[in-house]
Design a protein around this motif. Structure first.
Motif: not given
Lengths: 376, 209
Positions: A154, A157-162, A320-323
């Motif tokens: 995966k 995701e767009e609009d995500v910055l951890f 984290s990429r899965a939420g």
């Protein structure tokens, strides 16, 4: 491999353990004919690795660093590309010609190993190639162990910055996070590799890492001490990425600094460049008991590593990429760890950054770590 | 000829200027700091497709709105073993205190503030034992017991609303579900116990010898 010792590239002797001069056919058996027993063309892992190393770096093994870089007859990568196709065909041809009953599995295994050996840098792969790589690794694991894993490729995701925040007042030093991290990320049990360090610091001494103890074992919280955790801070301007000579580590679009374990050459420049001791090196082959392996994996995250490569915290990219929250955040019993999307103005991490008195370690270096500390 | 040189000079100067101008536009230096970057890039934030809803799992939640914050907290009443309290507390409290009645709540030892400040009825409503009661006598539901805590712990309440205090349930993505006070703190004994660390790294000891 006696006849091939002077060759730079691996040639069609896959499936043979040791070619004897009396070999009567290409499968390397001196008697009994081809295909009589599957053992003959079944290569052990060590033998295969040896052969693969010979094939890929050959004589360069004996060269020192300078010669390796400046004394190459041909650009290695382009040589690889040209060779891959023919080697694949060759490998396939040998194993097919040699085996009648050795089964498709060993052929498939050989095929996978070759493709793996000569695959490109994950960073440069298209989504399809990424998927193919991941499928190959899953199949390879299945063939080797008979067990299934799931591996994700995966993308960010767009609009995500951890981003991450750590409440120093709340941490009690229980180290539940360390435990969870080791289990989640399939870290080597023998060397007891740990991404997270919890530093026990004396009250009134400030953040004095020289006097802090990161390997305490007594009842906690100890009187007159406070605790703070360090791990990879996923810098926005990561020095470890700058120094990597082969671009095996990079910053993803969601801010995660990741490593392609298969592209890493193990030079440990990144380890030296990291001002936070965020990176770990596998001095030996990482081993995890089969029953403890976390089967939910990501190519850039907790998949099984090998000897001689760097690894580090990935904010649990597979989670984290899965939420989900990283394992350390989920395991912390005191709620000292906060994780979230820095670009979401309504996120809890943003509230912390905007309302608490936050700071980062070694801010003056300009590395822009995305890991903030705060106190109640 | 002189004109030509002049012209050449101008062109060279101009191109050097242009070069200098564009060479400064490295992508990585677009923002002065990560804070600037976050601020700029979140201006047109449209939300993500990632959701944490699945990870809340079987925990029953209720939605609360406190100030600017709306989020989920676990439902409480169904989690209290001996709820409803009136199943036992059928008589007025004064009568139940008498010696002939079966003793109860053995496991509860109050260790929360001191006796001057708190006793059972600081929070529990002796007239209607199924509910809680604020300091000024207002009824507080067990599900929103945080309203009882925030009478004294105002700072923690502010942090909790924003998300700096208290653990998230599920994941980082919306919808936000947070533990409420009593999910981590035993209201009768709210501090965290000291204990041994979860692990000890023996290898590290060897390496540092």
């Amino acid at each position: 491999m006696s006849s091939n010792n002077n060759k730079k590239w691996f040639s069609l002797n896959i499936g043979r353990k040791e070619k004897t001069s009396s070999g009567s056919c290409s499968c390397g058996k001196s008697s009994g004919g081809c295909g009589g027993s599957s053992n003959a063309h079944h290569m052990t892992n060590e033998a295969f690795t040896e052969a693969a190393i010979n094939a890929s770096i050959g004589e360069e093994r004996t060269k020192d660093g300078f010669e390796q870089v400046f004394d190459v007859k041909m650009d290695r990568r382009s040589a690889f590309k040209k060779l891959t196709a023919s080697l694949l065909i060759g490998a396939g041809a040998v194993s097919t010609s040699c085996s009648v009953i050795s089964g498709d599995e060993s052929k498939e295994k050989a095929q996978i190993d070759w493709e793996e050996q000569f695959k490109g840098n994950y960073k440069l792969m298209t989504d399809k190639e990424k998927e193919a790589t991941v499928d190959r690794l899953v199949r390879s694991y299945q063939l080797r162990t008979g067990k299934n894993i799931s591996m994700s490729s995966k993308n960010a995701e767009e609009d995500v910055l951890f981003g991450y925040a750590f409440n120093i007042s709340k941490c009690q030093g229980y180290m539940d996070c360390v435990n969870a991290c080791v289990e989640e990320n399939n870290q080597d049990r023998n060397s007891q590799m740990q991404y997270i360090r919890i530093h026990e610091m004396k009250d009134g001494k400030g953040f004095n890492f020289n006097e802090a103890d990161d390997n305490y074992y007594h009842e906690v919280p100890a009187q007159g001490h406070f605790y703070m955790g360090t791990q990879c801070f996923h810098c926005d301007n990561p020095p470890c990425v700058e120094v990597c000579p082969v671009q095996a580590t990079w910053r993803e679009d969601d801010g995660l600094v990741v490593v392609d374990y298969d592209w890493c050459v193990g030079c440990r420049y990144c380890m030296a460049a990291c001002p936070y001791d965020g990176r770990r090196f596998n001095w030996s082959k990482p081993e995890v008991p089969e029953s403890e392996i976390n089967h939910n994996q990501h190519y850039l995250g907790n998949r099984m590593r090998k000897k001689g490569v760097m690894e580090k915290c990935t904010f649990c990219v597979q989670r984290s990429r899965a939420g989900k929250n990283p394992a350390c955040v989920e395991a912390c019993p005191t709620g000292a760890r906060i994780f979230g999307n820095l670009l979401d103005p309504d996120s809890t991490i943003r509230w912390v950054l905007e309302n608490k008195k936050v700071f980062r370690l070694k801010e003056d270096l300009g590395t822009e770590p995305k890991f903030w500390y705060f106190m109640d | 000829m002189k004109n030509n040189i002049n012209m050449m000079n101008k062109i060279v100067c101009f191109s050097v200027f242009l070069l200098a101008f564009f060479s400064c536009k490295h992508h990585e230096n677009e923002y002065h700091s990560i804070t600037d970057k976050i601020e700029a890039e979140s201006k047109d934030y449209h939300g993500t497709s990632i959701s944490s809803e699945a990870y809340i799992g079987e925990i029953q939640t209720i939605e609360i709105t406190e100030g600017d914050h709306t989020f989920l907290i676990p439902e409480r009443k169904s989690q209290i073993k001996s709820y409803a309290c009136t199943e036992c507390h059928s008589k007025p409290l004064s009568q139940m205190k008498s010696k002939d009645i079966q003793k109860a709540h053995w496991d509860i030892k109050m260790d929360h503030a001191n006796e001057n400040t708190m006793n059972c009825v600081t929070c529990h409503n002796p007239d209607n034992i199924d509910d809680l009661r604020s300091l000024t006598g207002h009824t507080i539901d067990f599900n929103t017991s945080y309203n009882l805590c925030n009478q004294c712990h105002t700072k923690q309440f502010e942090d909790w609303k924003g998300g700096a205090h208290g653990k998230r349930i599920g994941g980082w993505a919306p919808p936000r579900a947070s533990m409420t006070c009593v999910n981590c703190h035993d209201p009768h004994k709210p501090h965290f116990e000291s204990r041994w660390p979860a692990r000890f790294n023996t290898q590290k000891v060897k390496e540092r010898e």
